[in-house]
Design an enzyme around this catalytic site. Structure first.
Site, PDB file in Angstrom:
ATOM      1  CG  ASP A 305      25.035  20.817  44.087  1.00 47.65           C
ATOM      2  OD1 ASP A 305      24.851  21.121  43.408  1.00 47.65           O
ATOM      3  OD2 ASP A 305      24.936  20.668  45.728  1.00 47.65           O
ATOM      4  CG  HIS A 336      21.410  23.527  43.274  1.00 50.53           C
ATOM      5  ND1 HIS A 336      22.472  22.257  44.283  1.00 50.53           N
ATOM      6  CD2 HIS A 336      20.672  23.214  43.972  1.00 50.53           C
ATOM      7  CE1 HIS A 336      21.600  21.658  44.686  1.00 50.53           C
ATOM      8  NE2 HIS A 336      20.204  22.476  44.913  1.00 50.53           N
ATOM      9  CB  SER A 501      18.526  21.849  47.792  1.00 50.23           C
ATOM     10  OG  SER A 501      19.593  21.842  46.990  1.00 50.23           O
TER      11      SER A 501
END
Length: 1127
Positions: A305, A336, A501
């Protein structure tokens, strides 16, 4: 900074950018194509904040949008980088020698190996990135000819937009942290229906206003997709403006006319689904496994990520952080990656599933949300070297033909890396699965909310790899909570986020926890066995079909129970075929089979938990149940010759036998196959597993010809591999046609409407020469992009003369407009020019030439009324040629092509859009033409025209002219309309099934029609199982409720995890991993024991519940002594 100050700064940046680009244009008047040839640019307009700033010469379409509007995003024309994949792992010197030898022999003068400075550089690798400055195509050919080179593919840039939602409701203010140190909150509430062509993060996101590439390495150029909205400016006093992070939203404001392509085209009916944030670990009862002493210990989990801060307080077992980007940081600048890692392994506040797991952070995305395929390949190789056990990948994209990426995912899972990936945020449209979650060896995860409803954003199946000849597989594999989930904030605290996600790390964390719980049996844990356990234990959601939920909702405790009792075996997905079970088996359950129909294809995935490689022994066996009419159906198979890695496919084709032509009923049978794998270490014999696939179908008598409609799937093409633009030019946020154009994907509602109207829909996945026209009333050709064989044109003309009717529904086609919508593809790093419009109108005109009919190259749009129905014509063609004695319907519409090319709005009267014609001949059929398919396509459906399709079928199949056509239709003479020509230099032949690849315009030999070899049945003289779903549970384990100890509930907090048995109400000496002996008891014994317990319980209850009666006192008896007289 005030709104006006932001505006002034934005305008200044735009002016500077325009000036810089103008200087570059003067220096180099042209844009380099793939072959290094200069092509002329075009004068364009710079637009900033909705205002015209400068006119200048546009070098590349990466800097300009398709309407000549500059999108300032940084970056320059791309270099020609290619990923050279080798047949094995070689040292740096060996790889260089191979490349040098190949290019020297071809006399390629200028090339360079792009340096990759990352942790994998010190190890042998199976690829290199090569920059070919000149004669790129010759260089590719030379490299591919080298014996040690497996494949040469363009370097792909993976651009992701973080589409995520931050829930600010009921969250403390301290949770609203800024991104990095910029003072801007990381997430804002936003929802859009964009379906990008690139691999994207599958969480909801905020958009950046400016997105410069400040960290570009040598030879790697930042690329932009011009078909994206112009960066918006936040107006200072507008009611539609937002304060970032506070829950309101920016409104797109662009200049009308000059910014035609900036219309958002968003579904206004799509609304945000809100839920109350809850702690997902407690909802899934992870705390029960924590109390047993399991928290991920001993398992290596990797997060690919945006990175993670080293000193984040939530993570106590951060083992490794690596950076694979061209930025000089390991930290997360977006939040994120931190959130995803927190869902998996946070140990404080918003707890993750496996806080004791060894956390490995792979930073593969920059703060500008950019990555490259080569970065992933190096990182994947490093993950294999590190012996990672579980890998989470919360990204995805529609490009399942990114061969280096797909191949490397296979290699990862072959090395026992359990990959969990998000299925996509492109729902509720069907056929929107993302790669790599759509691969058989990957656990693909969809999203639900906390009310156990499928999240609207969650992508739906089926897979589209297999189209047009086959049928898609079932995906997602499972679903779990992905809406309103809490996770770690950027620096501390918690945030709430939605998207697949989020659902993906929920499953990845659960998988890590499960693996640690069965670590004593770890050799049997592999990608297949873990997937089997998750599927077998999943709870099926009510009223949801398999292409939405897969096998159901994640059940953590039941999955633990299955793994604890697991034996290596093969299994199937789906585990049974019941074409009568609705809605789960949609669309199969919506239409029965009948004699003479196209076979129904069910694509079953084989999971092999016995080994990474395997095979099917002999061949599958068809066993019809004689008492349940199994001999009324016929079955054929095609299947994988080798099951690798851990999986393969079994395609089951089912049709009714000849004896069932006039029979109606339910037929049952089963397919039996045996899978074998090589022996593991210490074993001498092959591992084998026999699995059975129950089959149940409904058979009806063959319907009349007028009720049978044949859908031409063979002539539909989609992305990948080619650039096929969307049918509605207004929908610029979604430029690609990638959903398959199948009745069970983006034409789902059309299919369902026709079924409800009583029509039987069959799919033609072969040329038109491969069906018996006498069986069908109407052939439906919708939005076709493929060319037609000459034999197809001749055969269709004969079929119409003999009574077949045809409906042709086209879309826009205009060469000038097609040139206007070219763009630089971020995936393939190439200029993409569409080789067709919305439909391949020149090919359709060739097909209709014998009928004296044709479509034009004019592009129209507009609202109109037909009868009592409101209609919208979205980027459709007009009819250019039609018999004068036919019925024609005309409307007043806008010339959309003129608007695209000249930014001028123009209205045109009497545009012919619909034609009806009865062909001459005693038994001849009928033909209907309509110029726009958007009203049938779910992709961007605004106003449906299902009623119109009904009316057309009334005309074509039943020879009945609907009154609406009689009232508004009339003969119409068309004069002086030029027919469209194919674009010169198009590359349709590269991926066409019809055109010869070497010579565009020359057709290939007509392929043979597919021939199915029907299996010879081995009848079973016994009854079929009544309920197929419960019958197919893995290992026949009774999964009613898993036995759990009496856990002492404490306050939430991972610090309360009990690892030594304290907190359990169990006797000393009981092992911490108790085996559930009840499950191994025979069923009858368990039932008998239950009855005995119930009997005594009822008896005791009754005895205790009786009121006690007071017993009367008994008088003591009086004994009288009788004295006998003495005689």
């Amino acid at each position: 900074m005030s709104g006006q100050a932001e505006r002034d700064l934005y305008m200044l940046l735009m002016n500077l950018t325009a000036a810089l680009t103008l200087l570059l244009a003067v220096e180099k008047l042209g844009a380099l194509t793939e072959d290094g040839v200069d092509v002329p640019g075009e004068v364009v307009t710079v637009v900033a904040g909705g205002e015209v700033v400068h006119d200048f010469y546009c070098l590349t379409s990466s800097a300009c949008d398709t309407n000549g509007v500059v999108l300032w995003k940084g970056g320059f024309p791309p270099s020609h980088e290619y990923i050279v994949t080798f047949n094995g792992y070689f040292t740096t010197t060996a790889r260089k020698n191979f490349i040098q030898a190949a290019l020297r022999e071809a006399e390629i003068p200028s090339w360079e190996i792009v340096p990759r400075n990352n942790p994998a550089s010190d190890y042998p690798s199976d690829f290199e990135v090569v920059l070919l400055r000149e004669r790129a195509r010759d260089g590719r050919d030379a490299l591919e000819d080298h014996p040690n080179v497996k494949r040469v593919t363009p370097q792909r840039r993976v651009r992701r937009t973080l589409k995520r939602i931050e829930y600010t409701t009921e969250l403390p203010d301290e949770n609203l942290e800024p991104c990095a140190d910029k003072g801007t909150p990381c997430w804002a509430q936003t929802w859009q229906s964009s379906r990008p062509l690139k691999r994207t993060s599958l969480a909801y996101s905020r958009k950046k206003v400016l997105d410069p590439d400040l960290h570009r390495s040598k030879g790697q150029t930042r690329r932009k997709m011009p078909l994206r909205p112009l960066p918006e400016f936040i107006k200072p006093k507008s009611k539609t403006n937002r304060t970032v992070g506070k829950g309101t939203k920016n409104k797109v404001t662009v200049k009308k006319g000059a910014a035609f392509w900036h219309s958002t085209g968003r579904h206004t009916s799509r609304r945000l689904l809100r839920t109350v944030p809850r702690q997902v670990t407690h909802v899934l009862q992870a705390d029960l496994l924590w109390a047993m002493g399991f928290a991920g210990s001993g398992i290596k989990v990797a997060v690919f990520d945006t990175g993670l801060s080293e000193n984040h307080p939530h993570f106590r077992n951060l083992k490794d952080r690596t950076n694979w980007t061209n930025e000089k940081t390991l930290n997360d600048g977006l939040g994120h990656g931190t959130f995803v890692a927190g869902v998996i392994a946070s140990s404080k506040e918003c707890q993750g599933f496996s806080p004791d797991a060894d956390l490995h952070i792979f930073r593969v995305f920059t703060n500008n949300q950019v990555s490259y395929t080569s970065w992933f390949l190096d990182a994947f190789n490093y993950a294999i070297l590190k012996k990672i056990n579980v890998l989470n990948l919360s990204i995805g994209g529609p490009d399942f033909m990114d061969h280096p990426f797909v191949d490397k995912v296979w290699e990862l899972t072959a090395n026992k890396v359990i990959m969990v990936s998000a299925i996509g945020n492109d729902g509720p449209l069907y056929g929107t699965l993302n790669n790599p979650a759509d691969q058989m060896d990957v656990i693909g995860v969809g999203g639900i909310d906390f009310e156990d409803k499928i999240a609207r954003f969650s992508s739906r199946g089926m897979t589209t790899w297999e189209l047009p000849g086959g049928y898609g597989r079932v995906k997602p594999d499972i679903v779990t909570y992905g809406s309103g989930v809490r996770g770690s904030g950027l620096k501390s605290g918690c945030r709430t986020l939605s998207g697949t996600s989020v659902a993906s790390p929920v499953v990845a964390g659960a998988v890590t926890l499960l693996a640690s719980a069965v670590i004593h049996r770890f050799p049997m844990v592999n990608p297949a066995s873990m997937k089997q356990a998750l599927m077998a234990s999943a709870r099926r959601l009510h009223g949801v079909n398999m292409f939405e939920q897969g096998h159901g909702k994640l059940d953590l405790l039941k999955a633990y129970q299955v793994l604890n009792n697991y034996k290596p075996q093969a299994s199937l997905s789906p585990s049974y075929i019941d074409l009568t079970e609705c809605p789960y088996m949609w669309p199969y359950c919506t239409q029965p089979i009948y004699y003479g129909g196209m076979p129904t294809i069910i694509n079953v995935t084989i999971l092999n938990g016995m080994g990474v490689t395997g095979r099917i022994v002999d061949k599958p066996i068809w066993q019809p149940y004689t008492p349940q009419n199994g001999d009324y159906i016929e079955v054929a198979f095609s299947y994988s010759n080798v099951l690798w890695p851990w999986s393969g496919y079994l395609a089951v084709s089912v049709t009714a036998s000849k004896k069932a032509a006039k029979w109606e009923g339910i037929a049952n049978g089963q397919v039996t196959l045996t899978v074998s794998s090589p022996p593991e270490e210490g074993e001498k014999e092959e591992r084998t597993s026999t699995v059975k696939l129950p089959v149940r179908v409904k058979v009806v008598p063959t319907p009349p010809r007028s009720k049978r409609v044949l859908w031409d799937q063979y002539h539909n093409l989609r992305y990948p591999p080619g650039y096929f633009p969307r049918d509605n030019l207004r929908m610029k946020n979604d430029p690609l046609d990638w959903n398959g154009d199948h009745p069970h994907t983006n034409f789902k509602d059309t299919y369902q409407h026709l079924r409800n109207a009583g029509y039987y829909i069959e799919i033609l996945g072969a040329p038109i020469t491969c069906f018996d026209a006498n069986q069908y009333g109407t052939l439906l050709i919708v939005d076709s992009e493929e060319e037609f064989f000459p034999e197809e044109i001749s055969k269709l003309k004969r079929d119409i003369d003999n009574g077949l009717s045809v409906i042709v529904i086209a879309d826009w086609y205009n060469v000038s407009v097609m040139k206007k919508v070219k763009f630089y593809d971020e995936n393939t790093r190439q200029w993409w020019m569409p080789d067709t419009g919305g439909a391949n109108v020149p090919a359709l005109n060739d097909l209709m030439y014998p009928w004296n009919m044709a479509f034009s190259d004019q592009v129209y749009e507009g609202d109109f009324t037909l009868g009592d129905h409101d209609m919208y014509y979205a980027s459709g063609s007009s009819i250019a040629k039609f018999p004068e004695d036919g019925i024609m319907i005309t409307q007043t519409l806008k010339d959309q092509g003129n608007e695209v090319l000249k930014q001028e709005s123009q209205t045109v009267d009497t545009v012919p859009i619909l034609g009806l014609y009865q062909m001459t001949g005693e038994e001849a059929g009928r033909v209907a033409l309509y110029g726009d398919s958007n009203c049938l396509d779910n992709s961007h459906l605004q106003k449906d025209c299902f009623w119109l399709l009904d009316a057309l079928l009334q005309y074509t199949s039943h020879s009945h002219m609907p009154p609406v056509f009689e009232q508004q239709g009339s003969p119409f003479s068309i004069t002086n309309v030029e027919l469209p020509e194919r674009m010169e230099g198009n590359h349709l032949a590269r991926y066409s099934k019809v055109l010869e690849s070497s010579l565009a315009g020359q057709t290939r030999p007509l392929p043979a029609c597919p021939h199915l070899s029907w299996a010879k049945g081995e009848p079973l003289n016994k009854s079929a199982p009544t309920h197929l779903y419960p019958h197919q549970k893995l290992l026949s384990i009774d999964l009613i409720e898993p036995p759990v100890p009496n856990v002492v509930r404490r306050q939430p907090g991972i610090q309360h995890i009990v690892s030594d048995g304290v907190g359990w109400d169990i006797q000393p000496g009981v092992p911490s991993h108790p085996h559930n002996s009840i499950q191994s008891m025979p069923v009858f014994a368990l039932a008998g024991l239950t009855l005995v317990v119930v009997f005594f319980a009822v008896h005791i209850h009754k005895s205790r519940s009786k009121p006690k009666r007071r017993k009367p006192r008994l008088k003591r008896p009086t004994f009288i002594n009788i004295v006998k007289p003495v005689v």
